[in-house]
Write an enzyme that holds these catalytic residues in place. Structure first.
Site, PDB file in Angstrom:
ATOM      1  N   TYR A  64      34.276 -10.593  80.145  1.00  0.00           N
ATOM      2  CA  TYR A  64      33.312  -9.776  79.417  1.00  0.00           C
ATOM      3  C   TYR A  64      33.811  -8.365  79.168  1.00  0.00           C
ATOM      4  O   TYR A  64      33.321  -7.677  78.271  1.00  0.00           O
ATOM      5  CB  TYR A  64      32.006  -9.667  80.211  1.00  0.00           C
ATOM      6  CG  TYR A  64      31.070 -10.825  80.023  1.00  0.00           C
ATOM      7  CD1 TYR A  64      31.448 -12.109  80.398  1.00  0.00           C
ATOM      8  CD2 TYR A  64      29.803 -10.635  79.489  1.00  0.00           C
ATOM      9  CE1 TYR A  64      30.581 -13.167  80.252  1.00  0.00           C
ATOM     10  CE2 TYR A  64      28.927 -11.700  79.334  1.00  0.00           C
ATOM     11  CZ  TYR A  64      29.318 -12.959  79.722  1.00  0.00           C
ATOM     12  OH  TYR A  64      28.461 -14.009  79.572  1.00  0.00           O
ATOM     13  N   LYS A  84      38.254 -21.833  89.280  1.00  0.00           N
ATOM     14  CA  LYS A  84      39.105 -22.825  88.613  1.00  0.00           C
ATOM     15  C   LYS A  84      40.526 -22.600  89.111  1.00  0.00           C
ATOM     16  O   LYS A  84      41.454 -22.292  88.347  1.00  0.00           O
ATOM     17  CB  LYS A  84      38.982 -22.643  87.083  1.00  0.00           C
ATOM     18  CG  LYS A  84      39.601 -23.751  86.248  1.00  0.00           C
ATOM     19  CD  LYS A  84      38.860 -25.077  86.300  1.00  0.00           C
ATOM     20  CE  LYS A  84      39.599 -26.138  85.496  1.00  0.00           C
ATOM     21  NZ  LYS A  84      39.001 -27.490  85.686  1.00  0.00           N
ATOM     22  N   ASP A  90      34.085 -27.128  87.150  1.00  0.00           N
ATOM     23  CA  ASP A  90      33.636 -28.361  86.481  1.00  0.00           C
ATOM     24  C   ASP A  90      32.898 -29.272  87.467  1.00  0.00           C
ATOM     25  O   ASP A  90      31.849 -29.839  87.146  1.00  0.00           O
ATOM     26  CB  ASP A  90      34.809 -29.085  85.781  1.00  0.00           C
ATOM     27  CG  ASP A  90      36.056 -29.230  86.639  1.00  0.00           C
ATOM     28  OD1 ASP A  90      36.093 -28.649  87.755  1.00  0.00           O
ATOM     29  OD2 ASP A  90      37.000 -29.920  86.204  1.00  0.00           O
ATOM     30  N   ASP A 103      27.501 -17.101  84.032  1.00  0.00           N
ATOM     31  CA  ASP A 103      26.648 -17.107  82.837  1.00  0.00           C
ATOM     32  C   ASP A 103      26.317 -18.549  82.451  1.00  0.00           C
ATOM     33  O   ASP A 103      25.155 -18.899  82.211  1.00  0.00           O
ATOM     34  CB  ASP A 103      27.366 -16.389  81.689  1.00  0.00           C
ATOM     35  CG  ASP A 103      26.537 -16.377  80.427  1.00  0.00           C
ATOM     36  OD1 ASP A 103      25.331 -16.083  80.516  1.00  0.00           O
ATOM     37  OD2 ASP A 103      27.089 -16.693  79.348  1.00  0.00           O
ATOM     38  N   ASP A 124      22.520 -20.933  83.159  1.00  0.00           N
ATOM     39  CA  ASP A 124      21.723 -21.584  82.109  1.00  0.00           C
ATOM     40  C   ASP A 124      21.548 -23.066  82.441  1.00  0.00           C
ATOM     41  O   ASP A 124      20.464 -23.633  82.284  1.00  0.00           O
ATOM     42  CB  ASP A 124      22.399 -21.460  80.727  1.00  0.00           C
ATOM     43  CG  ASP A 124      21.919 -20.239  79.947  1.00  0.00           C
ATOM     44  OD1 ASP A 124      21.605 -19.217  80.577  1.00  0.00           O
ATOM     45  OD2 ASP A 124      21.873 -20.314  78.692  1.00  0.00           O
TER      46      ASP A 124
HETATM   47  C1  IPM Z   1      22.868 -13.246  80.338  1.00  0.00           C
HETATM   48  C2  IPM Z   1      23.055 -13.220  78.863  1.00  0.00           C
HETATM   49  C3  IPM Z   1      24.059 -12.150  78.490  1.00  0.00           C
HETATM   50  C4  IPM Z   1      25.354 -12.491  79.185  1.00  0.00           C
HETATM   51  C5  IPM Z   1      24.250 -11.986  76.972  1.00  0.00           C
HETATM   52  C6  IPM Z   1      22.971 -11.561  76.299  1.00  0.00           C
HETATM   53  C7  IPM Z   1      25.365 -11.051  76.635  1.00  0.00           C
HETATM   54  O1  IPM Z   1      23.457 -14.478  78.404  1.00  0.00           O
HETATM   55  O2  IPM Z   1      22.456 -12.215  80.907  1.00  0.00           O
HETATM   56  O3  IPM Z   1      23.120 -14.283  80.952  1.00  0.00           O
HETATM   57  O4  IPM Z   1      26.135 -13.321  78.700  1.00  0.00           O
HETATM   58  O5  IPM Z   1      25.595 -11.926  80.245  1.00  0.00           O
HETATM   59 MG    MG Z   2      23.459 -15.984  79.886  1.00  0.00          MG
END
Ligand code: IPM
Ligand code: MG
Length: 372
Positions: free
Chosen positions: A142, A199, A231, A255, A259
């Site tokens: 990032y 990894k 993975d 990240d 999710d």
């Molecule tokens: C999160 C979001 C952010 C990230 C985006 C909005 C840049 O997905 O906080 O998980 O990738 O960190």
């Molecule tokens: Mg995110």
């Protein structure tokens, strides 16, 4: 004992303002119920800040945050494709600036399935699931673009026979160590198990990551630890999520995996987060609190967004920045009660439940809090 605290609210874009409003109303209900005094400032962030001030977060707003005990954050993003320019300001820059300049290197994302029937997984797979991610937040891919860090390019090169692009995954030992230490300390207060995800069969940064984890582990003999490839972790999260207690991992892996893990709860709208660094406040640590779901512009302004991730983020704020543990637990219990009663926002797909909107969900949580 009553506390005084200053909270800066950055509601941001899309559904950010709707869910943040409900989280703030819950904080104000806590203020009243437990006799605290919260001073609240509001600041522009994301698209509104770009429109009004030309940048995703202005220096003045940044300073307001710096003068607070905690930041309650909604969401940023959703710049229409037609308005995107390579060199123009982007709403996400506000988050990156806050994370970087405040040194928020540890991003806590607890995952506790409450509405188990809403998850795409069969309930028996979810049994006993209660885990927390500690995502590294201030380095890795990032931040490959930062000029302040030499040798970390992130760019598209168009001068050769074909275009090429490069991002740099770089970690210093110190950057790994501080987040890994945080993970072990958190695990010491939970089930005392750390899973470090990397990894290491491919990436040098992961080989160094493992070395540091093994070293830090020696300072925590009471905490068990294991290494897992990313993975395999993606698979295990779905197959046996109850295997995990604390998962620590680098920025991009964290990240993606969080999710994925949100689906254990049925909806990404359920997950809160806390971003913490080293700065202390009177009651705990200075931090930024946001739901992980993002701005969701497609449903913005329709009273449909799930405010639970934002409300649970407010609970984390009470616990980590203000040191108000009883109050934090009361908010979490109020959320659990409303879910137990069968109320769901529309993102939690479940038959036979009462579907309510953003505002009613917030109101029911406040009512449950008042009854507690
Ligand atoms: C999160 C979001 C952010 C990230 C985006 C909005 C840049 O997905 O906080 O998980 O990738 O960190
Ligand atoms: Mg995110």
């Amino acid at each position: 004992m009553s506390s005084r605290a200053t909270i800066t609210v950055l509601a941001g874009d899309g559904v950010g303002p709707e869910v943040t409003e409900q989280a703030l109303l819950v904080l104000l209900a806590v203020e009243e119920r437990f006799h605290h005094t919260f001073t609240v400032h509001h600041g522009l962030v994301g698209l509104d800040a770009i429109a009004a001030e030309g940048v995703a977060i202005s220096d003045a707003t940044f300073e307001t945050c710096a003068g607070s005990d905690a930041v309650l954050f909604g969401a940023v993003g959703g710049l229409p494709a037609a308005e995107r320019r390579a060199d123009g300001p982007r709403p996400e820059q506000a988050l990156f600036r806050l994370r970087k300049e405040f040194g928020f290197f540890a991003n806590l994302r607890p995952v506790r399935p409450l509405a188990t029937a809403a998850s795409p997984l069969k309930p028996e797979y979810l049994k006993g699931t209660d885990l927390v991610f500690v995502r590294e937040l201030s380095a890795g891919l990032y931040y490959g673009h930062l000029e302040s860090v030499p040798g970390k390019p992130s760019e598209i090169r168009r001068d050769g026979p074909e275009a090429e692009a490069v991002d740099t995954l770089r970690y210093t030992e110190g950057e790994i160590e501080r987040v890994v230490r945080a993970a072990f300390e958190i695990a010491a207060g939970r089930q005392r198990r750390v899973t470090s995800v990397d990894k290491a069969n491919v990436l040098s940064s992961s080989v160094l990551w493992r070395e540091v984890v093994d070293r830090v582990a020696r300072d925590h003999p009471a905490v068990a630890h294991e290494h897992m490839l990313v993975d395999a972790c993606a698979m295990r999260l779905i197959r046996t999520p109850s295997d995990f207690d604390v998962i620590v991992t680098e920025n991009l892996f964290g990240d993606i995996l969080t999710d994925e893990a949100s689906m254990l709860t049925g909806s990404i709208g359920m997950l809160p987060s806390a971003s913490l660094g080293l700065r202390r406040t009177a009651g705990g640590m200075f931090g930024l609190y946001e739901p992980i779901h993002g701005s969701a512009p497609d449903i913005a302004g329709q009273d449909q967004a799930n405010p639970v991730g934002a409300i649970l983020s407010a609970a984390l704020l009470l616990r980590h920045s203000l040191g108000l543990h009883r109050e934090a637990a009361a908010v979490e219990e109020a959320v659990e009660e409303v879910i137990r009663e069968g109320y769901r926002t529309v993102d939690l797909h479940e038959g036979g439940r009462t579907v309510i909107g953003t505002r009613e969900m917030g109101r029911r949580v406040r009512d449950a809090l008042a009854r507690s």
